[in-house]
Write a protein that holds these residues in place. Structure first.
Motif, mmCIF file in Angstrom:
data_model
loop_
_atom_site.group_PDB
_atom_site.id
_atom_site.type_symbol
_atom_site.label_atom_id
_atom_site.label_comp_id
_atom_site.label_asym_id
_atom_site.label_seq_id
_atom_site.Cartn_x
_atom_site.Cartn_y
_atom_site.Cartn_z
ATOM 1 N N HIS A 4 3.843 12.748 20.038
ATOM 2 C CA HIS A 4 3.510 11.525 20.770
ATOM 3 C C HIS A 4 3.853 10.239 20.013
ATOM 4 N N GLN A 74 8.339 7.077 26.076
ATOM 5 C CA GLN A 74 7.490 6.846 27.252
ATOM 6 C C GLN A 74 7.087 8.168 27.903
ATOM 7 N N ASP A 79 -1.385 9.324 27.775
ATOM 8 C CA ASP A 79 -1.650 8.310 28.795
ATOM 9 C C ASP A 79 -2.238 7.060 28.157
ATOM 10 N N SER A 80 -1.708 5.917 28.566
ATOM 11 C CA SER A 80 -2.155 4.641 28.012
ATOM 12 C C SER A 80 -2.331 3.647 29.152
ATOM 13 N N PRO A 81 -3.571 3.361 29.530
ATOM 14 C CA PRO A 81 -3.807 2.434 30.644
ATOM 15 C C PRO A 81 -3.128 1.078 30.447
ATOM 16 N N GLY A 91 -5.242 6.571 23.911
ATOM 17 C CA GLY A 91 -4.484 5.733 24.831
ATOM 18 C C GLY A 91 -4.524 4.252 24.521
#
Length: 185
Positions: A4, A74, A79-81, A91
């Motif tokens: 990641h 990407q 997951d990244s708000p 995130g």
């Protein structure tokens, strides 16, 4: 490095971004069609803040390899708000010290270069741009320096051996075509 964040090293070299700048990148800072990364903020102590100087706020042009790596990042990130390119496992933004202690330093040790710092990646990018014959002013702009290239020359000038000869030959080639193809008269 964990998948990641695995692309942070090549992207740090290709963009010459500072640690806080690259950790603060979000999707809205990226224009992959134009090959551009907007740097107007950075992460410090896990918070997004403005860059420290006006010249640090800049658009960094990137080539097709960097664009591909950004796209891969990407797809690989958690997951990244807020759309962080290199988010923490939760995130949110990485705390730079935590990133160094938990990810970067152990990876550098495992690679056999325990003395490697994140800033060394920036220096590597600048050195490679010099070796590629890039204009010092352009390198300075990409790095966010306001001095027009003075610091780049001071720090990396020793890498420019043979540059004067190369410049003289480039001038002659520009003026006369192939070397020695024209006579004066």
């Amino acid at each position: 490095m964990p998948e990641h964040v695995a692309r942070i090293v090549p992207l740090a070299i290709l963009t010459m971004l500072r640690r806080g700048e690259i950790l603060g990148l979000r999707d809205r800072d990226l224009d992959l069609d134009a090959g551009a990364v907007s740097v107007f903020s950075q992460c410090q102590e896990g918070e997004r803040v403005a860059t420290k100087t006006r010249s640090s706020r800049r658009i960094v042009d990137v080539g097709p390899v960097a664009v591909r790596l950004i796209g891969e990042q990407q797809d690989a990130r958690v997951d990244s708000p807020e759309g962080f390119l290199f988010p923490s496992r939760t995130g949110g933004p990485f705390d730079a010290d935590n990133f160094m202690a938990r990810i970067f330093t152990p990876a550098a040790r495992a690679a056999g270069i325990p003395e490697l710092t994140f800033h060394d990646l920036r220096h590597t990018g600048a050195s490679l741009m010099i070796a590629a014959g890039c204009h010092v002013k352009v390198i300075a702009e990409q790095m966010g320096h306001s001095d027009g290239g003075g610091l780049v020359l001071k720090r990396y000038g020793h890498l420019c051996k043979g540059a004067r000869r190369q410049a003289a030959e480039a001038l002659e080639t520009h003026l006369f075509g192939a070397a020695g193809a024209s006579s004066v008269g």
